[in-house]
Design an enzyme around this catalytic site. Structure first.
Site, short mmCIF file in Angstrom:
data_model
loop_
_atom_site.label_atom_id
_atom_site.label_comp_id
_atom_site.label_asym_id
_atom_site.label_seq_id
_atom_site.Cartn_x
_atom_site.Cartn_y
_atom_site.Cartn_z
CG HIS A 154 -1.98 0.72 1.50
ND1 HIS A 154 -2.81 1.28 1.45
CD2 HIS A 154 -1.80 2.57 1.56
CE1 HIS A 154 -3.49 2.31 1.85
NE2 HIS A 154 -3.11 3.30 1.85
CD GLU A 155 1.94 3.45 3.84
OE1 GLU A 155 1.31 4.44 3.29
OE2 GLU A 155 0.52 3.37 4.11
CG HIS A 158 0.04 6.92 -0.86
ND1 HIS A 158 -0.12 6.98 -1.57
CD2 HIS A 158 0.24 5.64 0.53
CE1 HIS A 158 -1.48 6.84 -0.53
NE2 HIS A 158 -1.15 6.00 0.43
#
Length: 183
Positions: A154-155, A158
């Protein structure tokens, strides 16, 4: 100290940019930013501090979320549910390998940059190997599975301008993929 007012929200153009790679040694400003990102995560998980400053709880934060389009992430996961903890400040993280098998959270994913709840399953790799550098430029290699693998993916997304809801199937948002593992 980073607070919720420092976190940019969905729709801000920085969240859709590919963040730039950093070289070492890191500037003092980049080191301070990375430390502040980690501090935010710790504070957000402390009930009293979170309430005092109006922080939403988070286990990961990427620099683009604070309008810094740089390849830096912080993850603070004191217990992954299996007795392991993860406390990392990483620079230039890359997914080097991943499993074919997918995993998902049955409640879907959330994001500090997305205020509303977006229903739907986010299918990610169940296992990943990540290479990065720590704040001092030392090489870090992580082999992750399950929830920690989901958090790190998820990170890292980004850093590539990808939001979690980009993975939700518009036609069948709550249908698990065949063979996918519920985490």
């Amino acid at each position: 100290m980073i607070t919720m007012k420092d976190i940019i929200r969905d729709g801000h153009p920085t969240l859709r940019e590919k963040a730039k790679e950093l070289s070492f040694p890191l500037s003092n400003n980049d080191k301070e930013t990375l430390r502040a990102m980690r501090e935010f995560l710790i504070n957000s998980q402390d009930e009293e501090t979170a309430k005092r400053y109006g922080l939403r709880s988070g286990v990961g934060l990427a620099a683009p979320q604070i309008n810094e389009p740089k390849r830096m992430i912080a993850v603070y996961l004191p217990d992954d549910g299996n007795g392991k903890s993860y406390d990392y400040m990483l620079v230039n993280p890359k997914i080097m390998s991943y499993s074919v098998q997918e995993a998902y959270l049955p409640t879907g994913e959330g994001c500090l940059s997305v205020d509303e709840n977006i229903p739907g399953l986010v299918h990610r790799h169940h296992r990943v190997t990540i290479k990065a550098q720590d704040i001092d430029g030392n090489d870090v290699k992580l082999r992750l599975k399950g929830y920690p693998a989901i958090v790190f993916q998820h990170e890292i997304d980004h850093l590539n301008g990808i939001m979690f809801y980009d993975y939700i199937d518009a036609n069948e948002p709550l249908k698990p993929h065949e063979e996918a593992v519920e985490v």
